[in-house]
Design an enzyme around this catalytic site. Sequence first.
Site, PDB file in Angstrom:
ATOM      1  N   CYS A  97       0.837  -0.913  -0.370  1.00 27.32           N
ATOM      2  CA  CYS A  97      -0.031   0.158   0.068  1.00 27.32           C
ATOM      3  C   CYS A  97       1.130   0.811   0.514  1.00 27.32           C
ATOM      4  CB  CYS A  97      -1.078   0.162   1.043  1.00 27.32           C
ATOM      5  SG  CYS A  97      -1.423   1.592   1.679  1.00 27.32           S
ATOM      6  N   CYS A 100       0.051   3.077   3.348  1.00 28.55           N
ATOM      7  CA  CYS A 100       0.567   2.501   5.261  1.00 28.55           C
ATOM      8  C   CYS A 100       1.509   1.546   4.842  1.00 28.55           C
ATOM      9  CB  CYS A 100      -0.404   2.335   5.242  1.00 28.55           C
ATOM     10  SG  CYS A 100      -1.608   0.353   5.223  1.00 28.55           S
ATOM     11  N   CYS A 146      -7.479  -0.791   1.576  1.00 23.74           N
ATOM     12  CA  CYS A 146      -6.371  -1.540   2.420  1.00 23.74           C
ATOM     13  C   CYS A 146      -7.071  -1.372   3.423  1.00 23.74           C
ATOM     14  CB  CYS A 146      -5.166  -0.494   3.071  1.00 23.74           C
ATOM     15  SG  CYS A 146      -4.184  -0.632   3.366  1.00 23.74           S
ATOM     16  N   CYS A 149      -5.400   1.265   6.411  1.00 23.41           N
ATOM     17  CA  CYS A 149      -5.717   2.556   6.268  1.00 23.41           C
ATOM     18  C   CYS A 149      -6.192   3.176   5.394  1.00 23.41           C
ATOM     19  CB  CYS A 149      -4.109   3.424   5.573  1.00 23.41           C
ATOM     20  SG  CYS A 149      -3.330   3.093   3.580  1.00 23.41           S
ATOM     21  N   CYS A 169      -8.274  -5.011 -10.218  1.00 26.39           N
ATOM     22  CA  CYS A 169      -8.311  -4.423 -11.009  1.00 26.39           C
ATOM     23  C   CYS A 169      -7.666  -2.648 -10.542  1.00 26.39           C
ATOM     24  CB  CYS A 169      -9.499  -3.402 -11.736  1.00 26.39           C
ATOM     25  SG  CYS A 169      -8.723  -2.376 -13.071  1.00 26.39           S
TER      26      CYS A 169
HETATM   27 FE    FE Z   1      -2.889   1.224   2.934  1.00 24.45          FE
END
Ligand code: FE
Length: 182
Positions: A97, A100, A146, A149, A169
């Site tokens: 990510c 984070c 995510c 976060c 995607c």
């Molecule tokens: Fe994240």
Amino acid sequence: MRILAIFTAVLGAAALFWMTFSKPATGDDEMQGIAGKIRVYSVEDGGYIGTERVVKSDAEWKKLLSDRQYHILREQGTERAFTGEYWNHNEHGVYRCAGCGLDLYLSDTKYKSGTGWPSFYQPVAPENVKIRPDSSFFITRNELICARCGGHLGHVFDDGPAPTGKRHCINSASLIFYKLDK
Ligand code: FE
């Protein structure tokens, strides 16, 4: 005159509908403002670990992210196809990510979808990437976020390859690639 009145009413109703449902879904009850521990998979540790949710204000995210990353991760934006860093990226490693650093997708599950966005048939673990319904643009799609976060990653569709049949995607701007040796 009556046709004009009906037309105006329909247009007004459509505008109202649009304003109500096209707002980005930033108020995610599950993620926003709730700190606490979650269980996620760590590629480096080769197993599940406990980690703290990452909760920041918009101002803090703005400082931390580039304009492009902020728009996509925090405002549910979408990068144009074939413009991102990773749609045609084929190195061995893990995509984390960009907000984070949580492990999200392994390169082993990346495939050529021809869409112009990085596409994966599954996340590192179901705990790391959450799915929520997204009703913007008059259609309901399944948004991917995510788990740590709450950052917007992309959407999941049912036209992916075996073994899952899923197509995750993802926007390149939501990801940062880390090379793995093996
Ligand atoms: Fe994240």
